[in-house]
Design an enzyme around this catalytic site. Structure first.
Site, short mmCIF file in Angstrom:
data_model
loop_
_atom_site.label_atom_id
_atom_site.label_comp_id
_atom_site.label_asym_id
_atom_site.label_seq_id
_atom_site.Cartn_x
_atom_site.Cartn_y
_atom_site.Cartn_z
N MET A 50 -13.08 3.31 -3.39
CA MET A 50 -13.36 2.18 -2.51
C MET A 50 -12.10 1.62 -1.83
SD MET A 50 -16.54 2.32 -2.72
CE MET A 50 -17.03 0.90 -1.78
N LYS A 86 0.82 -1.21 0.00
CA LYS A 86 0.00 0.00 0.00
C LYS A 86 0.85 1.26 0.00
CE LYS A 86 -3.92 2.08 2.33
NZ LYS A 86 -5.17 1.68 2.95
N HIS A 140 -20.39 9.82 1.93
CA HIS A 140 -20.85 8.48 2.31
C HIS A 140 -22.38 8.47 2.34
CE1 HIS A 140 -20.43 4.51 4.03
NE2 HIS A 140 -21.37 4.83 4.90
#
Length: 190
Positions: free
Chosen positions: A87, A62, A106
């Site tokens: 996402m 990551k 959201h």
């Protein structure tokens, strides 16, 4: 003029609403997408913004993935990031580079129904009200400080599709309004 990027993973309806909003005190210089086949990519070709497709599967971890994105953001002199159906959780590499400068939208009244399929969660829980939240991004999943919220009633006859449509109508108005408000407030204070 403030330079901004949109991060998106899917259809791009919220990204499109931001780009099409009039009188935003920023220019969208970059679309970052983590899914090479996402429909938002073809939509973005009509915008005056560069598209950067960055597939996380092609990186060892990551941190390396986010470092590649950060390098592109720095090349484009990006000052703000707006997540619009992105996402992936944002990690320390981007959070540290953009403290309190990453916003997310959201489809629920957070803290209720964080994470994936908030609309399905609301329907399963049988709540009478759901809504939209815009918040700053932190290291958690949908846990950052809330900036704006708007309620949407959940009707007895609602399906996932009908509730999603009504929530999206609010999102497409509220997100650009909130972006404009936050950027103008920051500019006034700085």
């Amino acid at each position: 003029m403030i330079s901004a990027a949109i991060f998106a993973s899917g259809s791009g309806s919220n990204a499109e609403a931001i780009v099409q909003a009039s009188e935003l005190p920023c220019t969208i210089q970059l679309l970052v997408c983590d899914k090479p086949e996402a429909p938002v990519i073809s939509k973005a070709k009509e915008w005056d913004a560069e598209v950067f497709v960055c597939d996380p599967k092609t990186f060892e971890d990551k941190q390396a993935y986010e470092q590649a994105i950060l390098t592109k953001l720095q090349e484009k002199h990006i000052e703000w990031i707006f997540l619009a159906g992105y996402m992936r959780l944002i990690g320390p590499t981007l959070l540290e580079a953009y403290p309190e400068r990453i916003l997310n939208i959201h489809p629920s009244l957070l803290p209720a129904f964080a994470g994936k399929d908030a609309i399905g969660q609301a329907l399963s829980a049988g709540v009478k009200v759901s809504g939209v939240t815009i918040h700053f991004v932190d290291a958690g999943m949908d846990t950052g400080n809330i900036i704006a919220q708007e309620a949407v009633p959940v009707l007895e006859e609602d399906t996932h599709h009908t509730l999603h449509q009504r929530i999206q109508a609010i999102e497409h108005r509220l997100y650009p309004e909130t972006i404009s408000y936050i950027l103008k407030e920051r500019d006034r204070k700085e």
